[in-house]
Write an enzyme that holds these catalytic residues in place. Structure first.
Site, PDB file in Angstrom:
ATOM      1  N   GLY A 605       0.821  -1.200   0.000  1.00  0.00           N
ATOM      2  CA  GLY A 605       0.000   0.000   0.000  1.00  0.00           C
ATOM      3  C   GLY A 605       0.851   1.244   0.000  1.00  0.00           C
ATOM      4  N   GLY A 607       0.692   5.210   1.943  1.00  0.00           N
ATOM      5  CA  GLY A 607      -0.001   6.136   2.838  1.00  0.00           C
ATOM      6  C   GLY A 607       0.585   7.520   2.764  1.00  0.00           C
ATOM      7  N   GLY A 608       0.260   8.340   3.791  1.00  0.00           N
ATOM      8  CA  GLY A 608       0.711   9.715   3.782  1.00  0.00           C
ATOM      9  C   GLY A 608       2.220   9.847   3.840  1.00  0.00           C
ATOM     10  N   PHE A 609       2.894   8.891   4.478  1.00  0.00           N
ATOM     11  CA  PHE A 609       4.341   8.961   4.585  1.00  0.00           C
ATOM     12  C   PHE A 609       5.035   8.422   3.348  1.00  0.00           C
ATOM     13  CE2 PHE A 609       5.382  10.297   8.860  1.00  0.00           C
ATOM     14  CZ  PHE A 609       4.189  10.171   9.528  1.00  0.00           C
ATOM     15  N   GLY A 610       4.470   7.462   2.688  1.00  0.00           N
ATOM     16  CA  GLY A 610       5.120   6.826   1.554  1.00  0.00           C
ATOM     17  C   GLY A 610       4.640   5.398   1.405  1.00  0.00           C
ATOM     18  N   LYS A 611       5.522   4.527   0.969  1.00  0.00           N
ATOM     19  CA  LYS A 611       5.156   3.144   0.712  1.00  0.00           C
ATOM     20  C   LYS A 611       4.958   2.359   2.012  1.00  0.00           C
ATOM     21  CE  LYS A 611       5.776   3.736  -3.729  1.00  0.00           C
ATOM     22  NZ  LYS A 611       4.649   3.766  -4.667  1.00  0.00           N
ATOM     23  N   VAL A 612       4.076   1.359   1.926  1.00  0.00           N
ATOM     24  CA  VAL A 612       3.857   0.440   3.047  1.00  0.00           C
ATOM     25  C   VAL A 612       4.276  -0.949   2.594  1.00  0.00           C
ATOM     26  CG1 VAL A 612       2.194  -0.471   4.692  1.00  0.00           C
ATOM     27  CG2 VAL A 612       1.924   1.848   3.823  1.00  0.00           C
ATOM     28  N   LYS A 626       5.398   1.078   7.492  1.00  0.00           N
ATOM     29  CA  LYS A 626       5.179   2.334   6.764  1.00  0.00           C
ATOM     30  C   LYS A 626       6.488   3.109   6.786  1.00  0.00           C
ATOM     31  CE  LYS A 626       1.474   4.790   7.656  1.00  0.00           C
ATOM     32  NZ  LYS A 626       0.559   5.758   8.339  1.00  0.00           N
ATOM     33  N   ASP A 722      -9.085  12.349   9.133  1.00  0.00           N
ATOM     34  CA  ASP A 722      -9.095  11.808   7.771  1.00  0.00           C
ATOM     35  C   ASP A 722      -9.787  10.445   7.752  1.00  0.00           C
ATOM     36  OD1 ASP A 722      -6.678  10.908   5.203  1.00  0.00           O
ATOM     37  OD2 ASP A 722      -8.614  11.905   5.035  1.00  0.00           O
TER      38      ASP A 722
END
Length: 912
Positions: A605, A607-612, A626, A722
């Site tokens: 996935g 997210g807001g930080f980058g790749k998961v 994350k 969010d």
């Protein structure tokens, strides 16, 4: 007198005005009628893609009634040409489309991009047309290959300058985009005259063995057509509008030892149960054995040695007298493939496509059964050649495709052959791919390509990349650290660019230990030492005194700053010791994160930080890692805020934090792994595993538990900011947990009523009041939860994408609720399997969450209580199966009409 003249003048002026208005009105009506007619003609063939290649404008074909487009917008390469006038094909069915063409003198692969409305996993008929017509005045017919996607279909070999070749392909794509590619094999310049795509009913031509091509369809019992015509491709045919799918049916006449029969009666194929819908005119003619024969037979006269697929079409066109019957069986290649004898209904179509393939030439025999009074008949049949699944190739790894497409877009790379799949059948220039079953990009050479901007992060997703050459461009910015994290990179050339700043330490170390050949050239703006120290010229003697004096001043200032910082840090530690934010979970270093994720092997996935990434701890526990990306807009403060926040949050309906990594620029959060992904995926129309009504209510209750804990169980309270379906995750037991607190903020104190900050959130879920005021509070989360609840109820996304405009789910659902039509509100995929009482109550709860002003919205504790009651209603209904309760349900519609009326008044008050 003057008054009369004035009146006459006014009357004349009025007449002129009326005349002008009349002319303009007639012109507008005529224009409107023409536009309406054009729309109607297009709408008559929904889903058709009809391209006249090389045409300069769109037009309506007078013969077929099909709207053809020029190929502008479908392809960017090639040259338009017209064939020689003496070679115009006089066949009215496809004459106009073959008078011009597009040729491709440049590049080995040129592809048309088709985006059918139905998307992937649908059945399509694809039909390219080729008519050379001596367009280049060379009288030399080229030979080239046709591919659909990454798979070879056939070779175009025309037998004459004025011959038109078209070959049907039935194909089920694995992506929403279909590429039809012409491949230059060295025997002349490829060209194409027309390209047609027709969506087919999903039930048609069922096969799981590859694709079908050639597509001969024989209309039997007509007065023309023989086997000799079949071999020489000189049969005439009918198509759309006779055939709703625009299949081409060839007039074939009679089979050996057969006689034609026909009827004047119409056969209603569109309202029958036969989804193949062969044209009525095709079924109105048939053949039956000649006198004295009891069977019909057909031998394929071609020398085809591959595999074939067959379909048969029947309709009884003779009105049988009472007591007489027609019954028969079908044998193909000396094997019986119909288990039960076939009987027909008068003027009712029956289509049979055999679920097997046959080796070599097709030979079929239709025999009357012993109990049949009449011989068999056959109205039409179809033959296809088979492209075996063993001859099909897999496209390039989807992650690599997405990465290289983004690199192409970001760097604005201008190369004509960068079309369709990057590796198959012909690799893009500058790329090298491996030979795995699913190809991946292992080398990328973009040297001297006039590239500008920064090195794109998408390169990080090319995990198989071994060699990267970006030399002699005009790239700017820093050398990104992620280049050192590419697991297979062996050669990196960045020389000849405008890069600056420090070269990442990991790249320098890899270069020094020999695991990476790093070529950077002589670039004074780059620093290559570890730690980074650039050589500087020695200062002149006269500057030494000034430098010493300046240094003393700086030292004094630094001392003052250090003292202030020490006091600040001491007070901060004191506050932290009184705070609940105590990090107790395990802290991991970066090398452990690399080991846990197997060198960031599997992305699950973003997210807001980058790749998961998927990770596995030493005890074999799966986790989600994350990783803060180098390009993330969130920084150290946000990272620490999320880490500290999650450490104190523990609830069965909130995703747990296992640990974190905070090592220099490497930052990561390690969560428990949620096996079943997120709620958004389960509600998607592409998901075949439809959530039942009971499970949807349970998920709503779970999410309400989690959000209620954040609001009322945490001290100080926490606002999510969010909340959306993609942030509600599901574990192996389908238990819902709220995730992603990257945008969350704690209240400054328990008594604060709101958090004033820039609203983050996601379009469609964000409280309209918050968008204007900038104030986010508990009631903002309640609004978002109401949208999530409506998504669970309706199965629709918060924002529904449309061709002309997007529609918010509330704008769609309000009118339906107002009508009191609960059946149209609830997700149609549930097929009515829900309890009306609980459905109305769920709608009422969702409606209570979204009023404006926010003060009218309930607290999450009240929402949770109401949802539990709603779930209890559904469970009680599921346990009650007696006729008395069913009768009670039948007579209990009145309260829900009242409820609907109450909702109508709510809507009026809630109108936005």
């Amino acid at each position: 007198m003057d008054y009369a003249l004035e009146l006459i003048f006014i009357l004349k002026a009025w007449r002129v005005f009326v005349l002008v208005i009349g002319i303009l009105g007639n012109w507008k009506v005529a224009k409107g009628d023409n536009e309406h007619a054009g729309r109607k003609l297009v709408d008559n063939v929904p889903g058709f893609i009809s391209i006249d290649c090389g045409a300069t404008e769109d037009y309506l074909d007078d013969v077929t009634g099909i709207f053809y487009k020029s190929d502008t917008g479908f392809i960017d390469t090639g040259t338009n040409s017209n064939i020689s006038p003496e070679n115009y094909n006089l066949n009215l069915d496809y004459g106009r489309q073959t008078r011009n063409l597009r040729s491709f003198p440049q590049g080995k692969k040129n592809c048309y991009t088709l985006k059918p409305e139905q998307g992937k996993n649908s059945n399509y008929l694809i039909r390219p047309f080729f008519n050379y017509g001596n367009y280049d005045n060379n009288n030399k017919i080229p030979k080239f290959d046709v591919y659909v996607g990454v798979n070879y279909m056939y070779t175009v070999e025309l037998d004459g300058v004025d011959i038109t070749l078209f070959t049907d392909i039935i194909h089920v794509p694995t992506s929403d985009i279909i590429y039809v590619c012409l491949i230059n094999t060295g025997f002349g310049i490829p060209f194409i005259s027309a390209l047609e795509l027709r969506p087919l009913d999903k039930s048609l031509y069922p096969f799981d063995f590859g694709a079908l091509k050639r597509g001969w369809r024989f209309d039997l019992g007509t007065t023309t057509g023989t086997q000799e015509d079949y071999i020489s491709f000189s049969l005439s045919y009918l198509r759309y509008k006779d055939d709703v799918y625009d299949r081409l049916w060839y007039t074939y006449g009679a089979l050996p030892n057969s006689v034609p029969i026909n009827t004047a009666s119409d056969i209603d194929v569109q309202n029958s149960n036969d989804s193949y819908q062969p044209p009525s005119d095709v079924l109105k003619t048939a053949v039956q054995p000649s006198s004295g024969y009891r069977s019909l037979s057909f031998y394929d006269p071609t020398n085809y040695t591959g595999e074939s697929y067959a379909c048969f079409h029947f309709a009884e066109i003779a009105k049988l007298t009472q007591g007489r019957k027609r019954e028969f069986i079908i044998d193909v290649n000396e094997g019986s493939y119909i288990s039960e004898p076939i009987t027909l209904d008068y003027l009712k179509p029956l289509s049979i496509c055999l679920d097997q393939i046959f080796k070599g030439q097709v030979h079929f025999v239709i025999n009357a059964t012993a109990g049949s009074d009449l011989p068999p008949i056959l109205n039409a049949f179809e033959l296809y050649t088979v492209i075996s699944q063993f001859d099909l190739h897999k496209p390039t790894n989807s992650r690599d495709v997405a990465a290289i497409m983004d690199i192409n877009k970001t760097l604005r790379i201008s190369r004509e052959d960068w079309q369709a799949d990057p590796c198959v059948p012909i690799t893009w220039s500058g790329l090298t791919c491996n030979s795995d079953d699913t190809p991946m990009i292992i080398s990328l050479n973009l040297s001297s390509s006039k590239l500008t901007g920064e090195i794109p992060f998408s390169l990080f997703n090319l995990t198989a990349l071994q060699n990267l050459d970006l030399s002699y461009n005009e790239l700017t910015g820093n050398v990104p650290k992620f280049l050192a994290q590419l697991p297979n990179l062996k050669t990196l050339n960045l020389s000849g660019n405008q890069l600056n700043g420090s070269v990442p330490e990991d790249l320098i170390q890899k270069s020094r230990n020999g695991s990476l050949i790093f070529i950077f050239g002589k670039k004074p703006d780059l620093c290559f030492s570890v730690p980074c120290t650039k050589e500087k010229k020695k200062p002149k003697r006269e500057l030494i005194v000034a430098l010493v004096a300046t240094s003393m001043v700086v030292l004094v200032l630094l001392l003052l700053i250090f003292c202030a910082l020490a006091i600040y840090k001491r007070k901060r530690r004191e506050r932290a010791s009184r705070s609940n934010f105590k990090i107790k979970n395990r802290q991991y270093n970066y090398s452990e994160v690399v080991r846990i994720t197997d060198n960031f092997k599997t992305i699950i996935g973003e997210g807001g930080f980058g790749k998961v990434y998927l990770g596995i701890l030493k005890d074999e526990t799966q986790v989600a890692v994350k990783l803060l990306s180098a390009s993330s807009k969130q920084g150290y403060k946000e990272f620490r805020a999320e880490a500290q926040l999650l450490m104190i949050v523990h609830h069965k309906n909130l995703v747990s934090l296992v640990g974190y990594c905070d090592e220099g620029e490497n930052k990561a959060l390690i969560y428990e792994y949620m096996t079943n992904g997120n709620l958004q995926q389960y509600l998607s129309v592409t998901n075949t595993n439809v959530l039942n009504w009971n499970k949807r209510l349970q998920i709503a209750v779970d999410a309400a538990h989690g959000l209620e804990y954040l609001h009322n169980g945490c001290k100080p309270p926490i606002i999510h900011r969010d909340l959306k379906t993609s942030n509600i995750l599901l574990n192996e037991n389908m238990q819902a947990k709220i995730a992603d607190f990257g945008l969350s903020r704690a209240f400054a104190t328990e008594n604060d009523s709101h958090v004033s900050t820039n609203p983050a959130g996601t379009l469609g879920y964000l409280d309209p009041e918050s968008q204007t005021s900038g104030n986010l509070n508990k009631k903002s989360d309640v609004y978002s939860f109401g949208i999530v609840l409506f998504e669970l109820i309706t199965g629709r996304p918060a924002i529904m994408r449309g061709r002309e405009k997007n529609t918010h789910i509330l704008d769609w659902v309000y009118p339906i609720i107002k009508r009191g039509d609960i059946g149209s509100v609830v997700d149609p995929r549930l097929q009515g399997e829900f309890y009306t009482n609980s459905a109305w109550k769920a709608v009422e709860i969702a409606m209570s969450c979204i009023p404006s002003p926010a003060i009218l919205r309930p607290d999450m504790s009240q929402v949770l209580v109401e949802l539990k009651e709603c779930l209890d209603l559904e469970i009680a209904h599921g346990r009650s199966q007696t006729l008395a309760i069913e009768a009670n349900e039948t007579t209990s519609s009145t309260p829900f009409i009242v409820s609907s009326m109450e909702l109508q008044s709510d809507i009026a008050a809630l109108a936005r």
